[in-house]
Enzyme design. Structure first.
Site, mmCIF file in Angstrom:
data_model
loop_
_atom_site.group_PDB
_atom_site.id
_atom_site.type_symbol
_atom_site.label_atom_id
_atom_site.label_comp_id
_atom_site.label_asym_id
_atom_site.label_seq_id
_atom_site.Cartn_x
_atom_site.Cartn_y
_atom_site.Cartn_z
ATOM 1 N N LYS A 116 0.788 -1.231 0.000
ATOM 2 C CA LYS A 116 0.000 0.000 0.000
ATOM 3 C C LYS A 116 0.825 1.290 0.000
ATOM 4 O O LYS A 116 0.386 2.281 -0.582
ATOM 5 C CB LYS A 116 -0.983 -0.001 1.179
ATOM 6 C CG LYS A 116 -1.951 -1.192 1.186
ATOM 7 C CD LYS A 116 -2.763 -1.313 -0.101
ATOM 8 C CE LYS A 116 -3.459 -2.663 -0.217
ATOM 9 N NZ LYS A 116 -4.128 -2.862 -1.510
ATOM 10 N N LYS A 158 -1.372 2.725 9.112
ATOM 11 C CA LYS A 158 -1.915 1.675 8.253
ATOM 12 C C LYS A 158 -0.842 0.646 7.906
ATOM 13 O O LYS A 158 0.318 0.998 7.704
ATOM 14 C CB LYS A 158 -2.434 2.275 6.945
ATOM 15 C CG LYS A 158 -3.589 3.247 7.108
ATOM 16 C CD LYS A 158 -4.071 3.721 5.749
ATOM 17 C CE LYS A 158 -5.300 4.611 5.894
ATOM 18 N NZ LYS A 158 -5.836 5.007 4.570
ATOM 19 N N GLY A 164 -8.612 -2.825 3.120
ATOM 20 C CA GLY A 164 -9.898 -3.212 3.684
ATOM 21 C C GLY A 164 -10.008 -3.025 5.183
ATOM 22 O O GLY A 164 -10.863 -3.625 5.817
ATOM 23 N N GLY A 165 -9.140 -2.195 5.779
ATOM 24 C CA GLY A 165 -9.337 -1.784 7.172
ATOM 25 C C GLY A 165 -8.549 -2.545 8.230
ATOM 26 O O GLY A 165 -8.439 -2.086 9.351
ATOM 27 N N HIS A 208 -16.472 7.219 0.161
ATOM 28 C CA HIS A 208 -15.664 6.280 -0.618
ATOM 29 C C HIS A 208 -16.204 6.322 -2.049
ATOM 30 O O HIS A 208 -17.305 5.874 -2.303
ATOM 31 C CB HIS A 208 -15.786 4.877 -0.018
ATOM 32 C CG HIS A 208 -15.130 3.797 -0.834
ATOM 33 N ND1 HIS A 208 -14.486 2.734 -0.269
ATOM 34 C CD2 HIS A 208 -15.024 3.606 -2.161
ATOM 35 C CE1 HIS A 208 -14.009 1.941 -1.223
ATOM 36 N NE2 HIS A 208 -14.339 2.453 -2.383
ATOM 37 N N GLU A 288 -6.479 3.135 -2.367
ATOM 38 C CA GLU A 288 -5.829 1.932 -2.870
ATOM 39 C C GLU A 288 -6.307 1.620 -4.274
ATOM 40 O O GLU A 288 -7.317 2.160 -4.715
ATOM 41 C CB GLU A 288 -6.085 0.695 -1.991
ATOM 42 C CG GLU A 288 -7.053 0.824 -0.866
ATOM 43 C CD GLU A 288 -7.027 -0.354 0.103
ATOM 44 O OE1 GLU A 288 -7.425 -1.451 -0.315
ATOM 45 O OE2 GLU A 288 -6.633 -0.159 1.262
ATOM 46 N N ARG A 292 -8.551 -6.093 -9.816
ATOM 47 C CA ARG A 292 -9.454 -7.202 -10.149
ATOM 48 C C ARG A 292 -10.776 -6.637 -10.663
ATOM 49 O O ARG A 292 -11.014 -5.438 -10.560
ATOM 50 C CB ARG A 292 -9.747 -8.010 -8.878
ATOM 51 C CG ARG A 292 -10.396 -7.147 -7.804
ATOM 52 C CD ARG A 292 -10.947 -7.925 -6.621
ATOM 53 N NE ARG A 292 -11.717 -7.078 -5.736
ATOM 54 C CZ ARG A 292 -11.244 -6.346 -4.746
ATOM 55 N NH1 ARG A 292 -9.934 -6.334 -4.485
ATOM 56 N NH2 ARG A 292 -12.040 -5.601 -4.003
ATOM 57 N N ARG A 336 -26.498 -5.395 -2.012
ATOM 58 C CA ARG A 336 -25.921 -6.730 -1.787
ATOM 59 C C ARG A 336 -26.826 -7.499 -0.838
ATOM 60 O O ARG A 336 -27.022 -7.101 0.318
ATOM 61 C CB ARG A 336 -24.530 -6.624 -1.175
ATOM 62 C CG ARG A 336 -23.514 -6.004 -2.107
ATOM 63 C CD ARG A 336 -22.117 -6.287 -1.602
ATOM 64 N NE ARG A 336 -21.137 -5.481 -2.300
ATOM 65 C CZ ARG A 336 -19.829 -5.630 -2.169
ATOM 66 N NH1 ARG A 336 -19.357 -6.548 -1.315
ATOM 67 N NH2 ARG A 336 -18.993 -4.866 -2.828
HETATM 68 C C1 MV4 Z 1 -8.570 6.449 5.775
HETATM 69 C C2 MV4 Z 1 -9.663 7.114 6.373
HETATM 70 C C3 MV4 Z 1 -9.476 8.423 6.752
HETATM 71 N N1 MV4 Z 1 -8.279 9.037 6.574
HETATM 72 N N2 MV4 Z 1 -7.401 7.098 5.613
HETATM 73 C C4 MV4 Z 1 -10.608 2.127 5.444
HETATM 74 C C5 MV4 Z 1 -10.189 0.916 4.681
HETATM 75 C C6 MV4 Z 1 -8.952 1.275 3.971
HETATM 76 N N3 MV4 Z 1 -9.101 0.969 2.588
HETATM 77 C C7 MV4 Z 1 -8.745 2.738 4.201
HETATM 78 N N4 MV4 Z 1 -9.776 3.185 5.086
HETATM 79 C C8 MV4 Z 1 -9.797 4.473 5.526
HETATM 80 N N5 MV4 Z 1 -8.651 5.181 5.360
HETATM 81 C C9 MV4 Z 1 -7.269 8.367 6.027
HETATM 82 N N6 MV4 Z 1 -6.090 8.975 5.868
HETATM 83 C C10 MV4 Z 1 -10.858 6.408 6.533
HETATM 84 C C11 MV4 Z 1 -10.926 5.080 6.123
HETATM 85 C C12 MV4 Z 1 -12.197 4.426 6.368
HETATM 86 C C13 MV4 Z 1 -13.038 4.032 5.320
HETATM 87 C C14 MV4 Z 1 -12.691 4.224 3.991
HETATM 88 C C15 MV4 Z 1 -13.527 3.820 2.979
HETATM 89 C C16 MV4 Z 1 -14.735 3.233 3.286
HETATM 90 C C17 MV4 Z 1 -15.108 3.023 4.580
HETATM 91 C C18 MV4 Z 1 -14.267 3.416 5.617
HETATM 92 C C19 MV4 Z 1 -14.650 3.213 6.953
HETATM 93 C C20 MV4 Z 1 -13.825 3.587 7.951
HETATM 94 C C21 MV4 Z 1 -12.584 4.187 7.662
#
Ligand code: MV4
Length: 447
Positions: A116, A158, A164-165, A208, A288, A292, A336
């Site tokens: 990442k 991270k 995916g969290g 998102h 990210e 796919r 879904r």
């Molecule tokens: C973040 C964020 C806020 N600020 N990064 C969640 C999964 C991973 N793909 C990245 N994620 C997040 N990154 C920064 N700098 C908030 C999230 C996030 C989130 C992102 C997309 C969809 C749902 C989410 C739920 C909680 C946190």
């Protein structure tokens, strides 16, 4: 030239791929675990090979069994679907070594986007906006605290191998950094065998929004607009739509162009998705890249009137892109339907489907592998159907979805249908006032 495709997947996506192959005049091979012997992908493919017991590790993830099945049946290509081996760079290499066309991007593109912080650096260099943060890995707590002080709290830690969290920690103030660093690093080691972390500033009030891209083997890459995926629960998407209700034509063009630059930086081939966080001022930041075809690809298809899986197979077999950049024609929404009980924390609800009635009509699409008396096994993903509506306007798409959900009968198991029935009548959803924390702040039963 591809003539016979082995589908290394199960469920609705295996069916979706089999149908696309047959439309293209290609032969198909299904692989299945012992738990899936009564599945429709086994019945509808031209041939089927049992590759092992129920456990995914011993079947759908077992590379040696899948390659053997391809050799046994003389398949010349493998479609990985989503999940399982779809983003496994080693698997792509092994396919190549066996003269099997992997229907997807190169091993390099997958590897580069799987790390990442490398992915973020690649995107930053390509001119894609990224969240301010560390340049690559943060090696120690003192280094993390120095960078956090520079960019300002709150920050996110991270896992570089994450996504995916998992292995992600929010840090509100300097006093919380040490503990968060150790917890995130431990979790990353446990889940991904890699404790490395990177750090970035928290993006607040975020949505998102992801951009679909597709490339061919001649270096042509286009974008196919965005999908709004903010309705999620514990990093699991529940509703997706295209286009996003908040993205202007201008922002669509800007995000699209940035995404194409990003995909070009890794010589991307096939369909891919660039995920962004979009803040309350509509600034967008790379999060990210998914290398796919995604679960929610149908909303892009129904919004544009295209077939992404057929195009994916065509470009993998060496044809030029036949799609063009064009504004969304229709509004499309996907719900879904999972075998989960939304009344009890969305806990899994596998079992036998005793009674079933499918919705239909103008502007309704249903991608599913279930049938009356089918038994949903407890070993895999809980997705049982994707209900997709499409219409000229967002409001009409919501109305069609409401009716379709009301017609949908699945008895014998619990499903997420009642949750979606509530959401399609929820004022915030109807007004497009949603963000990634919406379901954390609001209990769906009281909406
Ligand atoms: C973040 C964020 C806020 N600020 N990064 C969640 C999964 C991973 N793909 C990245 N994620 C997040 N990154 C920064 N700098 C908030 C999230 C996030 C989130 C992102 C997309 C969809 C749902 C989410 C739920 C909680 C946190």
């Amino acid at each position: 030239m591809i003539k016979k495709v082995l589908i290394a997947n199960r469920g609705e996506i295996a069916l979706r791929i089999i149908r696309a192959c047959h439309e293209l005049g290609l032969r198909t091979v299904a692989v299945y675990s012992e738990a899936d012997k009564r599945s429709l992908h086994v019945r509808f493919a031209n041939e089927a090979v049992c590759i092992g017991p129920a456990s995914s590790l011993d079947s759908y993830l077992k590379i040696t069994s899948i390659i053997s099945a391809a050799e046994l049946t003389n398949a010349d290509a493998i479609h990985p679907g989503y999940g399982f081996l779809a983003e496994n760079a080693d698997f792509v290499k092994i396919c190549q070594d066996h003269d099997l066309t992997f229907i997807g991007p190169s091993a390099n593109a997958i590897r580069n986007m799987g790390h990442k912080s490398k992915a973020k650096e690649t995107m930053r260099r390509a001119g894609v906006p990224v969240v301010p943060g560390s340049d690559g890995i943060v090696n120690s707590i003192p280094e993390a605290s120095k960078i956090a002080a520079e960019i300002g709290y709150p920050v996110m830690l991270k896992a570089v191998a994450g996504g995916g969290g998992k292995g992600m920690r929010l840090v509100d103030e300097p006093s919380g950094l040490e503990k968060a660093f150790l917890l995130a690093s431990n979790e990353a080691e446990t889940f991904f065998n890699n404790p490395d972390l990177y750090l970035e500033k928290l993006v607040v009030g975020s949505r998102h929004i992801e951009v679909q891209v597709i490339g061919d083997k001649f270096g042509n890459i286009i974008h196919l607009n965005e999908r709004e995926c903010s309705i999620q629960r514990r990093h699991q998407k529940l509703i997706e739509e295209a286009p996003s209700p908040v993205v202007s034509e201008k922002l669509r063009a800007t995000m699209g162009e940035a995404s194409v630059l990003g995909a070009k930086a890794v010589d991307y081939v096939g369909p891919g998705t660039i995920e962004y966080l979009v803040d309350d001022k509509m600034n967008f930041f790379f999060m990210e890249m998914n290398t796919r075809i995604q679960v929610e690809h149908p909303v892009t298809e129904q919004s544009l009137g295209i077939d992404l899986i057929k195009e994916q197979i065509r470009v993998a077999s060496g044809e030029r892109l036949s799609l063009t950049v064009s504004p969304p024609l229709m509004h499309s929404i996907e719900c879904r339907i999972n075998a989960e009980d939304p009344e009890h924390g969305f806990r899994p609800s596998p079992g036998k489907i005793e009674s079933l009635h499918f919705p239909g009509g103008n502007g309704i699409r249903l991608d599913t592998h279930i049938y009356q008396s089918y038994e949903i096994p407890p070993f895999y993903d809980s997705l049982v159907a994707k209900l997709i509506s499409y219409a000229q306007t967002r409001l009409e798409a919501i109305e069609k979805m409401r009716n379709a959900l009301d017609e949908f009968v699945i008895e014998g198991i619990k499903t997420t249908i009642p949750f979606h029935q509530k959401m399609m009548r929820n004022k915030d959803f109807i007004d497009g006032n949603i963000d990634t924390k919406y379901l954390e702040r609001n209990d769906w039963k009281n909406m």
